[in-house]
Design a protein around this motif. Structure first.
Motif, PDB file in Angstrom:
ATOM      1  N   CYS A 288       0.925  -1.217  -0.105  1.00 19.60           N
ATOM      2  CA  CYS A 288      -0.055   0.016   0.060  1.00 19.60           C
ATOM      3  C   CYS A 288       0.817   1.184  -0.200  1.00 19.60           C
ATOM      4  O   CYS A 288       1.994   1.187   0.627  1.00 19.60           O
ATOM      5  CB  CYS A 288      -0.767  -0.015   1.207  1.00 19.60           C
ATOM      6  SG  CYS A 288      -1.871   1.295   1.201  1.00 19.60           S
ATOM      7  N   ALA A 289       0.587   2.420  -0.785  1.00 14.29           N
ATOM      8  CA  ALA A 289       1.312   3.429  -0.825  1.00 14.29           C
ATOM      9  C   ALA A 289       0.392   4.572  -0.776  1.00 14.29           C
ATOM     10  O   ALA A 289      -0.815   4.704  -1.328  1.00 14.29           O
ATOM     11  CB  ALA A 289       2.339   3.408  -1.984  1.00 14.29           C
ATOM     12  N   VAL A 290       1.205   5.955  -0.548  1.00 13.79           N
ATOM     13  CA  VAL A 290       0.442   7.195  -0.654  1.00 13.79           C
ATOM     14  C   VAL A 290       1.130   8.019  -1.029  1.00 13.79           C
ATOM     15  O   VAL A 290       2.375   8.036  -0.767  1.00 13.79           O
ATOM     16  CB  VAL A 290      -0.287   7.663   0.986  1.00 13.79           C
ATOM     17  CG1 VAL A 290      -1.072   6.366   1.367  1.00 13.79           C
ATOM     18  CG2 VAL A 290       0.862   7.920   1.915  1.00 13.79           C
ATOM     19  N   ARG A 291       0.846   9.172  -1.491  1.00 17.10           N
ATOM     20  CA  ARG A 291       1.442  10.209  -1.842  1.00 17.10           C
ATOM     21  C   ARG A 291       0.645  11.600  -1.838  1.00 17.10           C
ATOM     22  O   ARG A 291      -0.461  11.441  -2.008  1.00 17.10           O
ATOM     23  CB  ARG A 291       2.162  10.160  -3.432  1.00 17.10           C
ATOM     24  CG  ARG A 291       1.078   9.976  -4.436  1.00 17.10           C
ATOM     25  CD  ARG A 291       1.592  10.344  -5.778  1.00 17.10           C
ATOM     26  NE  ARG A 291       1.638  12.039  -5.989  1.00 17.10           N
ATOM     27  CZ  ARG A 291       1.233  12.495  -7.144  1.00 17.10           C
ATOM     28  NH1 ARG A 291       1.304  11.627  -8.153  1.00 17.10           N
ATOM     29  NH2 ARG A 291       1.357  13.668  -7.020  1.00 17.10           N
ATOM     30  N   ARG A 292       1.263  12.594  -1.503  1.00 13.65           N
ATOM     31  CA  ARG A 292       0.409  14.024  -1.254  1.00 13.65           C
ATOM     32  C   ARG A 292      -0.138  14.130  -2.797  1.00 13.65           C
ATOM     33  O   ARG A 292       0.791  14.024  -3.799  1.00 13.65           O
ATOM     34  CB  ARG A 292       1.455  14.962  -0.775  1.00 13.65           C
ATOM     35  CG  ARG A 292       0.788  16.055  -0.061  1.00 13.65           C
ATOM     36  CD  ARG A 292       2.189  16.944   0.348  1.00 13.65           C
ATOM     37  NE  ARG A 292       2.692  17.840  -0.581  1.00 13.65           N
ATOM     38  CZ  ARG A 292       3.736  18.569  -0.318  1.00 13.65           C
ATOM     39  NH1 ARG A 292       3.729  19.063   0.889  1.00 13.65           N
ATOM     40  NH2 ARG A 292       4.349  19.303  -1.437  1.00 13.65           N
ATOM     41  N   GLN A 293      -1.138  14.777  -2.573  1.00 11.85           N
ATOM     42  CA  GLN A 293      -1.823  15.267  -3.921  1.00 11.85           C
ATOM     43  C   GLN A 293      -1.023  16.620  -4.605  1.00 11.85           C
ATOM     44  O   GLN A 293      -0.306  16.946  -3.836  1.00 11.85           O
ATOM     45  CB  GLN A 293      -3.393  15.760  -3.622  1.00 11.85           C
ATOM     46  CG  GLN A 293      -4.219  14.616  -3.350  1.00 11.85           C
ATOM     47  CD  GLN A 293      -5.734  15.233  -3.388  1.00 11.85           C
ATOM     48  OE1 GLN A 293      -6.114  16.040  -3.780  1.00 11.85           O
ATOM     49  NE2 GLN A 293      -6.634  14.066  -3.067  1.00 11.85           N
ATOM     50  N   GLY A 294      -1.015  16.482  -5.678  1.00 11.52           N
ATOM     51  CA  GLY A 294      -0.486  17.836  -6.355  1.00 11.52           C
ATOM     52  C   GLY A 294       0.878  17.280  -6.722  1.00 11.52           C
ATOM     53  O   GLY A 294       1.815  16.677  -6.173  1.00 11.52           O
ATOM     54  N   GLY A 295       1.469  17.654  -8.122  1.00 15.53           N
ATOM     55  CA  GLY A 295       2.977  17.601  -8.508  1.00 15.53           C
ATOM     56  C   GLY A 295       3.279  16.170  -8.654  1.00 15.53           C
ATOM     57  O   GLY A 295       2.186  15.113  -8.651  1.00 15.53           O
ATOM     58  N   SER A 296       4.668  15.886  -8.875  1.00 14.50           N
ATOM     59  CA  SER A 296       4.999  14.373  -8.944  1.00 14.50           C
ATOM     60  C   SER A 296       5.716  14.039  -7.631  1.00 14.50           C
ATOM     61  O   SER A 296       7.027  13.785  -7.426  1.00 14.50           O
ATOM     62  CB  SER A 296       6.002  14.385 -10.001  1.00 14.50           C
ATOM     63  OG  SER A 296       5.418  14.741 -11.168  1.00 14.50           O
ATOM     64  N   GLU A 297       4.997  13.745  -6.542  1.00 12.73           N
ATOM     65  CA  GLU A 297       5.662  13.540  -5.344  1.00 12.73           C
ATOM     66  C   GLU A 297       5.981  12.106  -5.096  1.00 12.73           C
ATOM     67  O   GLU A 297       5.281  11.127  -5.847  1.00 12.73           O
ATOM     68  CB  GLU A 297       4.467  13.910  -4.260  1.00 12.73           C
ATOM     69  CG  GLU A 297       3.937  15.490  -4.058  1.00 12.73           C
ATOM     70  CD  GLU A 297       5.028  16.299  -3.398  1.00 12.73           C
ATOM     71  OE1 GLU A 297       5.205  17.524  -3.755  1.00 12.73           O
ATOM     72  OE2 GLU A 297       5.785  15.503  -2.642  1.00 12.73           O
ATOM     73  N   LYS A 298       6.969  11.832  -4.212  1.00 14.75           N
ATOM     74  CA  LYS A 298       7.274  10.630  -3.979  1.00 14.75           C
ATOM     75  C   LYS A 298       6.262   9.677  -3.237  1.00 14.75           C
ATOM     76  O   LYS A 298       5.194  10.403  -2.781  1.00 14.75           O
ATOM     77  CB  LYS A 298       8.339  10.881  -2.981  1.00 14.75           C
ATOM     78  CG  LYS A 298       7.945  11.061  -1.535  1.00 14.75           C
ATOM     79  CD  LYS A 298       9.154  11.445  -0.629  1.00 14.75           C
ATOM     80  CE  LYS A 298       8.676  11.906   0.702  1.00 14.75           C
ATOM     81  NZ  LYS A 298       9.698  12.240   1.544  1.00 14.75           N
TER      82      LYS A 298
END
Lengths: 111, 114
Positions: B91-101
């Protein structure tokens, strides 16, 4: 079309040697990421490149680690003076937008 | 900062049984959510993603996941598993917006037994 490719697929080196890992992203993908996966662990972010912006190096574990990317193409991850704890699978991913596409990884073993 | 907790490191099930792999996340900002699968000796493959809209997301190979904002969860489910589903699931998450890690959980090893 071709996916993300990485070379070599396997690398065995002796403690103290330098290694260079290569990533060829999918053509047209502006973002490129390096992650590390140690045995039994999830993926740890190392570094990310986005176009011509300064790279986000916040995940690099020490100054022995560095990475470069030429434009929006190939990237190399260099580990100097390797240590046994550097043994891991190093994964590269590229992205055009919200989704990251992963390469098969380079398995690094430091003896 | 974001973090992801996968509550089960290993899940053994019998073929044709239902399965749920649990994922909880923590974030002070809005995030996108992902499930990746890693078959033995292979790279990561995207199973499904939640960006916006319907909280029930369907992915490949019959998997689905439901985003629950109040419980900060994104559990993965499949009503009937096959031997070929044996793999590690992240499972993974990333911050909304841009090309975040991406920020990953430690993974759940699913083993489907005959």
């Amino acid at each position: 079309g071709a996916g993300v490719s990485q070379s070599p697929s396997n690398k065995v080196t002796e403690k103290g040697k330098d290694v260079e890992l290569r990533c060829d992203p999918i053509s047209g993908h502006t973002a490129l990421y390096w992650y590390r996966q140690r045995l039994g662990q999830g993926l740890e972010f190392l570094i990310y490149f986005q176009g011509n912006s300064a790279p986000d190096k916040s995940g690099l574990p020490s100054d022995r680690f560095s990475a470069e990317r030429t434009g929006e193409s190939v990237s190399t991850l260099t580990i100097q003076r390797t240590q046994q704890e550097d043994s891991a699978v190093y994964l590269c991913a590229s992205s055009p937008n919200n989704e990251q596409f992963f390469g098969p990884g380079t398995r690094l073993t430091v003896l | 900062a974001q973090s992801v907790t996968q509550l089960d490191s290993q899940v053994p099930v019998f073929e044709e049984a239902p399965v749920e792999l649990r994922c909880n996340y923590s974030s002070s900002v809005s995030v996108y959510l992902f499930w990746y699968v890693q078959y033995p000796n292979q790279g990561l493959q995207l199973l499904l993603k939640y960006l916006s809209g319907s909280t029930l997301v369907k992915g490949i190979n019959g998997f689905e996941a439901e985003f629950n904002k109040s419980q900060t969860s994104f559990h993965l489910r499949k009503p009937s598993v096959h031997i070929s589903d044996t793999a590690e699931y992240f499972c993974a998450v990333r911050r909304q917006g841009g090309s975040e890690k991406l920020v990953f959980g430690k993974g759940t090893k699913l083993t489907v037994n005959p």
